[in-house]
Enzyme design. Structure first.
Site, mmCIF file in Angstrom:
data_model
loop_
_atom_site.group_PDB
_atom_site.id
_atom_site.type_symbol
_atom_site.label_atom_id
_atom_site.label_comp_id
_atom_site.label_asym_id
_atom_site.label_seq_id
_atom_site.Cartn_x
_atom_site.Cartn_y
_atom_site.Cartn_z
ATOM 1 N N ASP A 75 0.674 -1.123 -0.014
ATOM 2 C CA ASP A 75 0.063 -0.083 -0.026
ATOM 3 C C ASP A 75 0.929 1.196 0.021
ATOM 4 O O ASP A 75 2.037 1.098 0.252
ATOM 5 C CB ASP A 75 -0.723 -0.089 1.418
ATOM 6 C CG ASP A 75 -2.139 0.945 1.175
ATOM 7 O OD1 ASP A 75 -2.158 1.355 -0.140
ATOM 8 O OD2 ASP A 75 -2.693 1.139 2.246
ATOM 9 N N HIS A 83 3.043 3.146 -8.908
ATOM 10 C CA HIS A 83 2.876 1.559 -9.245
ATOM 11 C C HIS A 83 4.106 1.249 -9.649
ATOM 12 O O HIS A 83 4.681 -0.175 -9.606
ATOM 13 C CB HIS A 83 1.593 1.403 -10.009
ATOM 14 C CG HIS A 83 0.424 1.763 -9.443
ATOM 15 N ND1 HIS A 83 0.186 1.610 -8.058
ATOM 16 C CD2 HIS A 83 -0.789 2.570 -9.747
ATOM 17 C CE1 HIS A 83 -1.184 2.025 -7.671
ATOM 18 N NE2 HIS A 83 -1.636 2.607 -8.810
ATOM 19 N N LEU A 140 10.675 -20.945 -3.796
ATOM 20 C CA LEU A 140 9.693 -20.011 -3.456
ATOM 21 C C LEU A 140 8.296 -20.149 -4.080
ATOM 22 O O LEU A 140 8.405 -19.961 -5.528
ATOM 23 C CB LEU A 140 10.301 -18.716 -3.430
ATOM 24 C CG LEU A 140 9.199 -17.493 -3.108
ATOM 25 C CD1 LEU A 140 8.893 -17.361 -1.641
ATOM 26 C CD2 LEU A 140 10.180 -16.145 -3.678
#
Ligand code: FPP
Length: 246
Positions: free
Chosen positions: A21, A38, A132
């Site tokens: 955020d 972004h 991962l």
């Protein structure tokens, strides 16, 4: 001493979930458009994924686009989708080199066609990687996921595939989009907001929550290590007493 050095590698969370955020505020602070935030958020994604792989965290789930985000200005939604496609394209090679498996949860079919197909392609390409698992929550909301699971359970019960008596937590979990992932032990939210915002509500039942005022584009692996270190200092009781845990 860095947080990386302070980490107890034998006590890592198996799954870390993040609400990324603050991209918009980061851009605004610099007098730029939200999309600039972004774009810089992608750099934070890369460093965080590398950091998680480096120390041996097995699962990382990032909230990249919520169901509610569709209501943002059209220009921003389009830019985010473009960014997603180009990032997936650009990063698939790095994911392969680092043995990272890509996964996605959410209402994926609601994504623009090109985005959906690029995503499925990258997921297929990286499906045998095992260091991962990077899960992107896209067009995701937890209430949507829980309702979806409930509908499927009702359908399976009606058709006789499932008995009402057999519905328990394990069974319910198997209908969620996270069915192949362990519950996150740690949830991080950046930018100083103290909310869960419809993110993994079922799965975060026992998670430790960590909030930082750092805006997402500024977040780097050392911030991840700091959060994990903080988690490692906590006592997780699961409703028991300290003495019972011993
Ligand atoms: C929240 O900041 C961030 C988002 C809604 C999008 C997150 C997307 C990225 C970091 C880029 C693409 C991701 C991947 C996985 C390649 P905000 O816009 O809500 O910021 P604000 O609260 O300051 O307005």
């Amino acid at each position: 001493m860095s947080f990386r050095e302070k980490l107890n590698l034998d006590k890592l969370p198996e799954h870390v979930a993040i609400i990324m955020d603050g991209n918009g505020r980061w851009a605004k602070e610099k007098g730029k458009m939200r999309v600039f935030g972004h774009k810089n958020g992608v750099l934070a994604v890369r460093d965080t994924v590398e950091g998680a792989a480096e120390v041996g965290i097995k699962n990382l789930t990032l909230y990249a686009f919520s169901t509610e985000n569709w209501n943002r200005p059209k220009l921003e939604v389009t830019a985010l989708m473009e960014l997603l496609v180009s990032s997936i394209n650009k990063e698939t090679k790095t994911l392969m080199e680092n043995n990272v498996k890509l996964n996605a949860i959410g209402d994926l079919e609601s994504l623009p066609k090109r985005c959906y197909h690029e995503l499925l392609e990258a997921i297929a390409k990286t499906s045998n990687n095992s260091r991962l698992t990077l899960t992107l929550a896209l067009s995701y909301s937890s209430r949507w996921e829980i309702l979806n699971a409930t509908k499927k359970i009702v359908a399976d019960t009606t058709s006789g595939k499932l008995k009402a008596d057999d519905i328990n937590e394990k069974m319910f979990e198997s209908y969620l989009s996270t069915h192949n992932l362990p519950d996150p032990e740690l949830m991080i939210r950046t930018s100083g907001e103290h909310r869960i915002s419809n993110y993994l509500l079922w799965q975060l039942a026992y998670a430790e929550l960590y909030f930082t005022s750092t805006l997402w584009p500024d977040f780097r692996r050392e911030d991840l290590f700091k959060a994990v270190y903080d988690y490692q200092q906590r006592e997780r009781r699961f409703g028991l007493t300290s003495e019972q845990i011993g």
